[in-house]
Design an enzyme around this catalytic site. Structure first.
Site, PDB file in Angstrom:
ATOM      1  CB  VAL A   8      47.438  47.397  51.001  1.00  0.00           C
ATOM      2  CG1 VAL A   8      46.976  48.678  50.482  1.00  0.00           C
ATOM      3  CG2 VAL A   8      49.215  47.602  50.634  1.00  0.00           C
ATOM      4  CB  SER A   9      47.200  42.493  53.008  1.00  0.00           C
ATOM      5  OG  SER A   9      46.253  42.477  54.144  1.00  0.00           O
ATOM      6  CB  SER A  10      50.036  41.657  48.996  1.00  0.00           C
ATOM      7  OG  SER A  10      49.213  41.866  47.841  1.00  0.00           O
TER       8      SER A  10
END
Length: 187
Positions: A8-10
């Protein structure tokens, strides 16, 4: 062996949905990380998996955009896997690089992932341009302490290049600061 990779990105996002899907698929080991997929840089878990997999293994992901957001990175990863004779399997898309159809579909999805990234960048730049035009976006506030250091060194006779090196600033920033000083005193 089947090795799962989730991303996931964050930090605020959860890996749970992906890791659950990879475990249900039968992965022997699942690794995950919370980092942007626009580059391979800093993605330690992915690098560990790419180093660890062996001939006959499979790298399993849920969607292609979890692996790469640029066609260049995707192709690099695929090349590493092909060289090691490791297949890539996607649980939510018809990708299995052990066959020609899976490879073709993989390349198409990679192009779309990069296209989506480029569109997002364009929209961001358009938003910034509009905000600047409307006077809402002013950029970063000036660091008065750094500006004072630039002026102090310049008054000591230090060259702009040396100032940038000493302070860890770009030469263009030093020139910009000094040019603004000249504009202030000219008016």
């Amino acid at each position: 062996m089947k090795y799962g990779y989730a991303r996931v990105s964050s930090e605020e996002q959860s890996l749970d949905i992906q890791t659950d899907a990879l475990n249900r698929y039968g992965c022997d080991l699942v690794r995950g990380e919370k980092i942007s997929g626009t580059s391979r840089q800093g993605r330690k878990e992915l690098e560990n998996l790419l180093d660890f997999v062996r001939a006959g293994d499979s790298l399993v992901i849920t969607r292609i955009d979890r692996l790469a957001r640029s066609i260049g990175d995707l192709q690099d990863i695929i090349k590493i896997l092909e060289d090691k004779k490791v297949s890539l399997i996607c649980t939510e898309q018809p990708i299995d690089t052990s066959n020609a159809m899976g490879k073709a579909f993989l390349n198409m999805l990679g192009v779309f992932a990069q296209f989506e990234t480029e569109l997002r960048k364009e929209r961001q730049l358009e938003g910034i341009a509009k905000a600047k035009k409307d006077g809402v976006y002013q950029g970063r506030k000036p660091d008065m302490e750094r500006i004072a250091e630039v002026f102090n060194l310049k008054h000591q006779g230090v060259s702009n290049t040396e100032i940038s090196q000493r302070l860890g600033l770009s030469r263009s920033y030093v020139w910009k600061v000094l040019k603004r000083q000249g504009e202030l005193f000219a008016s």
